[in-house]
Motif scaffolding. Structure first.
Motif, PDB file in Angstrom:
ATOM      1  N   CYS A  40       0.868  -1.168   0.000  1.00  0.00           N
ATOM      2  CA  CYS A  40       0.000   0.000   0.000  1.00  0.00           C
ATOM      3  C   CYS A  40       0.906   1.219   0.000  1.00  0.00           C
ATOM      4  O   CYS A  40       1.710   1.401   0.912  1.00  0.00           O
ATOM      5  CB  CYS A  40      -0.904  -0.005   1.231  1.00  0.00           C
ATOM      6  N   PHE A  41       0.793   2.001  -1.056  1.00  0.00           N
ATOM      7  CA  PHE A  41       1.680   3.149  -1.251  1.00  0.00           C
ATOM      8  C   PHE A  41       0.862   4.427  -1.153  1.00  0.00           C
ATOM      9  O   PHE A  41      -0.174   4.550  -1.808  1.00  0.00           O
ATOM     10  CB  PHE A  41       2.340   3.028  -2.629  1.00  0.00           C
ATOM     11  N   GLY A  42       1.311   5.341  -0.328  1.00  0.00           N
ATOM     12  CA  GLY A  42       0.556   6.589  -0.136  1.00  0.00           C
ATOM     13  C   GLY A  42       1.235   7.750  -0.818  1.00  0.00           C
ATOM     14  O   GLY A  42       2.454   7.888  -0.765  1.00  0.00           O
ATOM     15  N   LEU A  43       0.420   8.563  -1.486  1.00  0.00           N
ATOM     16  CA  LEU A  43       0.921   9.779  -2.125  1.00  0.00           C
ATOM     17  C   LEU A  43       0.357  10.933  -1.298  1.00  0.00           C
ATOM     18  O   LEU A  43      -0.845  11.155  -1.293  1.00  0.00           O
ATOM     19  CB  LEU A  43       0.386   9.815  -3.556  1.00  0.00           C
ATOM     20  N   LEU A  44       1.244  11.622  -0.573  1.00  0.00           N
ATOM     21  CA  LEU A  44       0.791  12.659   0.341  1.00  0.00           C
ATOM     22  C   LEU A  44       1.257  14.016  -0.132  1.00  0.00           C
ATOM     23  O   LEU A  44       2.345  14.135  -0.705  1.00  0.00           O
ATOM     24  CB  LEU A  44       1.380  12.410   1.731  1.00  0.00           C
ATOM     25  N   GLY A  45       0.460  15.011   0.166  1.00  0.00           N
ATOM     26  CA  GLY A  45       0.896  16.358  -0.166  1.00  0.00           C
ATOM     27  C   GLY A  45      -0.216  17.322   0.110  1.00  0.00           C
ATOM     28  O   GLY A  45      -1.382  16.930   0.130  1.00  0.00           O
ATOM     29  N   PRO A  46       0.119  18.601   0.327  1.00  0.00           N
ATOM     30  CA  PRO A  46      -0.941  19.587   0.550  1.00  0.00           C
ATOM     31  C   PRO A  46      -1.774  19.778  -0.725  1.00  0.00           C
ATOM     32  O   PRO A  46      -1.410  19.274  -1.788  1.00  0.00           O
ATOM     33  CB  PRO A  46      -0.174  20.862   0.904  1.00  0.00           C
ATOM     34  N   ASN A  47      -2.897  20.478  -0.608  1.00  0.00           N
ATOM     35  CA  ASN A  47      -3.712  20.768  -1.789  1.00  0.00           C
ATOM     36  C   ASN A  47      -2.853  21.430  -2.848  1.00  0.00           C
ATOM     37  O   ASN A  47      -2.048  22.307  -2.540  1.00  0.00           O
ATOM     38  CB  ASN A  47      -4.861  21.715  -1.418  1.00  0.00           C
ATOM     39  N   GLY A  48      -3.022  20.996  -4.089  1.00  0.00           N
ATOM     40  CA  GLY A  48      -2.276  21.615  -5.177  1.00  0.00           C
ATOM     41  C   GLY A  48      -0.861  21.065  -5.319  1.00  0.00           C
ATOM     42  O   GLY A  48      -0.063  21.575  -6.099  1.00  0.00           O
ATOM     43  N   ALA A  49      -0.538  19.994  -4.587  1.00  0.00           N
ATOM     44  CA  ALA A  49       0.822  19.447  -4.673  1.00  0.00           C
ATOM     45  C   ALA A  49       1.032  18.668  -5.965  1.00  0.00           C
ATOM     46  O   ALA A  49       2.163  18.396  -6.343  1.00  0.00           O
ATOM     47  CB  ALA A  49       1.095  18.543  -3.480  1.00  0.00           C
ATOM     48  N   GLY A  50      -0.066  18.293  -6.631  1.00  0.00           N
ATOM     49  CA  GLY A  50       0.061  17.533  -7.886  1.00  0.00           C
ATOM     50  C   GLY A  50      -0.362  16.084  -7.746  1.00  0.00           C
ATOM     51  O   GLY A  50      -0.098  15.275  -8.640  1.00  0.00           O
ATOM     52  N   LYS A  51      -1.031  15.733  -6.658  1.00  0.00           N
ATOM     53  CA  LYS A  51      -1.397  14.327  -6.418  1.00  0.00           C
ATOM     54  C   LYS A  51      -2.387  13.813  -7.475  1.00  0.00           C
ATOM     55  O   LYS A  51      -2.181  12.757  -8.082  1.00  0.00           O
ATOM     56  CB  LYS A  51      -2.058  14.161  -5.032  1.00  0.00           C
ATOM     57  N   THR A  52      -3.462  14.578  -7.675  1.00  0.00           N
ATOM     58  CA  THR A  52      -4.499  14.108  -8.607  1.00  0.00           C
ATOM     59  C   THR A  52      -3.956  14.069 -10.035  1.00  0.00           C
ATOM     60  O   THR A  52      -4.234  13.118 -10.781  1.00  0.00           O
ATOM     61  CB  THR A  52      -5.747  14.995  -8.500  1.00  0.00           C
ATOM     62  N   THR A  53      -3.171  15.073 -10.412  1.00  0.00           N
ATOM     63  CA  THR A  53      -2.575  15.063 -11.754  1.00  0.00           C
ATOM     64  C   THR A  53      -1.661  13.845 -11.902  1.00  0.00           C
ATOM     65  O   THR A  53      -1.655  13.188 -12.950  1.00  0.00           O
ATOM     66  CB  THR A  53      -1.777  16.358 -12.006  1.00  0.00           C
TER      67      THR A  53
END
Lengths: 312, 261
Positions: A40-53
């Motif tokens: 299970c790999f987590g992609l973390l970051g504040p809003n606008g960090a580029g996670k959804t892209t």
């Protein structure tokens, strides 16, 4: 035998030097990541960090400006459609079909994977049981709670029995009961050997679920590793939060001497220390300031690395 | 220029499960939907046909009701294709995010767009058939040539779906569609020969009407309803195919940029 062993060892998903810009805004700026089977790999970051892209790039829904992606051994985006045959996606916003019942949502979605009605119908009872929606096969979507919709969306993502599941902020907007239920279900999937990639900004979620995670900001990775290792690497094991109005300022210097590192945020003083005994003794001896002693957590790491500025 | 994908539509049978999804939704609302398809154009046709028709001598050699029936057949099919490709497709694409869910499955945007084209065409053919039923029930046509209107209905559905999908691809919200109705659909309904022969218009308006696809649909449909084989079939068919095909391609290029950017 040998080839199947090789398959087991090779990463499920590899992305190297991924880049994506919109105009002058570089949303993903040279990202590398690799997912091992079953993790299970987590992609973390504040809003606008580029996670959804990043998720959209990995699924082949948008073309990167640079870099390479391989999903389940297939090049993305060129063969993304073929790769998605064995991928499940839980999007950030529910996009269940409001005109359909629970079971119809699963049936129609299964057809998109080329599954026959009989094949989907055979899977529906198990999917409903998994989503804790047994007995609600004929319920209308509008009658479901937020948690039920989320679980149905997860069940829908499993209709094709995927090897990898992408989840974009799977528990945002859920109450604690629904959130814990979702976590249980994700753990069950990991137990079945599925690989999970999730984005979240709930540190608690990442800490509980993820084997490894990557903290990103402004499109690039800041750090990557197991949650526990990241905490140990970046934060002292004990955190004492001291609250008070101007009093904190008056006493700050004294308490600061009793901890390795401090941070003043508004009216709160965060003291990070390896041995908290002296500081706690000093705090117990006074009655003006309230305080909280807790172990260091992932949120401390996250805030240290991405800063405390608001991202809207 | 580099951020547009101009590649030709990738046609695949994968559109069928999407078409079936829309059909399943439609089936749940079939009665009000058929009623809507039928009632509105039927009242126009009956009201104007009998009311206005009683004041008129024969128009183009036939009773006004018969004349109007052919126009209604074409414009009702056009309307149905247009509404489906604007409001309903926009709901699926933008409001309910149904398209996003499809794109997470092993489907491509080209499959989704082909499904929209096929679905709106199907629905518009159904609208046309509803008018054909009225035409037969009222005994307005007795010719076997009437059955040639069936492929024509497919062609009309294709043409106006392709055009409307361009608007869908460009639209920020539902209000935007008003421009298309006011500036494209209404002028066609009033200028292209639905209610009177185009030859009654001044020359410059006739020229304008000849550029509009509904004129060509009616040039094909009216003789067929009246039991004659139409003239210049190939050129009329060509115009309808060109509008629909160019519209669909442009819509696809625009929607690729909108959703896959």
């Amino acid at each position: 035998m040998i080839s199947s062993m090789d398959e087991k060892l090779s990463p499920v998903l590899i992305a190297t030097a991924l880049r994506k810009s919109y105009g002058a805004n570089e949303v993903v700026a040279g990202l590398d990541l690799a997912l091992a089977p079953g993790e299970c790999f987590g992609l973390l970051g504040p809003n606008g960090a580029g996670k959804t892209t990043t998720l959209r790039l990995l699924l082949g829904l948008t073309r990167p400006d640079g870099g390479t992606i391989s999903l389940l051994g297939l090049p993305v985006p060129d063969q993304a459609r073929k790769a998605r045959v064995k991928v499940g996606v839980v999007p950030q916003l529910d996009n269940l079909d409001p005109d359909f019942s629970v079971a119809e949502n699963l049936l129609v979605y299964g057809r998109y994977f080329g599954l026959s009605d009989a094949a989907v119908a055979a899977r529906i009872p198990a999917l409903l049981e998994f989503a804790d929606l047994a007995g609600r096969a004929d319920a209308k979507i509008e009658t479901l709670s937020g948690g039920m919709k989320r679980r149905l969306t997860l069940a829908r993502a499993l209709v094709n029995d995927p090897d990898v599941i992408f989840l974009d902020e799977p528990t945002t907007g859920l109450d604690p009961q629904a959130r814990h239920m979702m976590w249980q279900r994700l753990r069950r999937l990991l137990g079945e050997g599925k690989t999970i990639l999730l984005t979240t900004h709930f540190m608690e979620e990442a800490e509980r679920l993820c084997d490894r995670l990557l903290i990103m900001d402004r499109g690039a990775a800041i750090t990557t590793g197991a949650p526990r290792d990241l905490i140990a690497a970046h934060i002292e094991p004990h955190v004492v939060e001291i609250y008070g109005d101007h009093e904190v300022g008056v006493h700050a210097a004294g308490y600061a001497a009793l901890s390795e590192r401090q941070e003043r945020v508004g009216e709160t003083l965060f003291c990070y220390c390896t041995d908290p005994h002296a500081l706690l003794a000093a705090l117990q001896a006074q009655s003006v300031l309230r305080y909280l002693h807790r172990p260091a957590n992932l949120e401390d790491v996250f805030l240290k690395l991405t800063g405390r500025d608001l991202r809207d | 220029m580099w951020n547009f994908d101009y590649s030709l539509p990738k046609l695949s049978w994968r559109f069928i499960p999407i078409w079936r999804r829309n059909f399943l939704v439609w089936r749940k609302l079939a009665i009000p939907s058929i009623l809507g398809n039928l009632a509105d154009p039927a009242f126009y046709m009956l009201g104007l046909g009998y009311g206005l028709g009683s004041l008129l001598p024969q128009v183009s050699g036939v009773p006004y009701m018969t004349f109007l029936a052919a126009g209604t057949l074409c414009y009702s099919t056009m309307n149905s294709a247009t509404f489906e490709s604007l409001y309903s497709a926009f709901s699926r694409m933008h409001v309910q995010k149904t398209w996003d869910a499809m794109l997470n499955a092993p489907l491509e945007l080209d499959d989704v767009m082909l499904a929209e084209l096929a679905w709106a065409t199907s629905k518009s053919v159904l609208s046309g058939v509803a008018i054909l039923v009225i035409i037969l029930a009222l005994g307005l046509s007795h010719s076997w040539l009437l059955f040639w209107t069936l492929p024509l209905l497919v062609l009309i559905g294709f043409c106006f779906t392709g055009m409307a999908l361009v608007m869908n691809a460009l639209s920020p919200n539902y209000d935007f569609f008003m421009y298309y109705f006011t500036l494209v659909i209404t002028p066609m309904v009033l200028l292209c020969g639905v209610f009177y022969p185009v030859e009654q218009l001044p020359a410059f308006l006739q020229t304008a009407a000849n550029w509009l696809p509904l004129t060509h649909a009616i040039e094909l449909g009216r003789p067929l309803v009246q039991g004659e084989w139409p003239q210049h079939v190939l050129s009329h068919v060509g115009v309808l195919l060109a509008y629909g095909g160019a519209g669909f391609y442009l819509a696809l290029v625009l929607v690729r940029r909108r959703l896959l950017k």
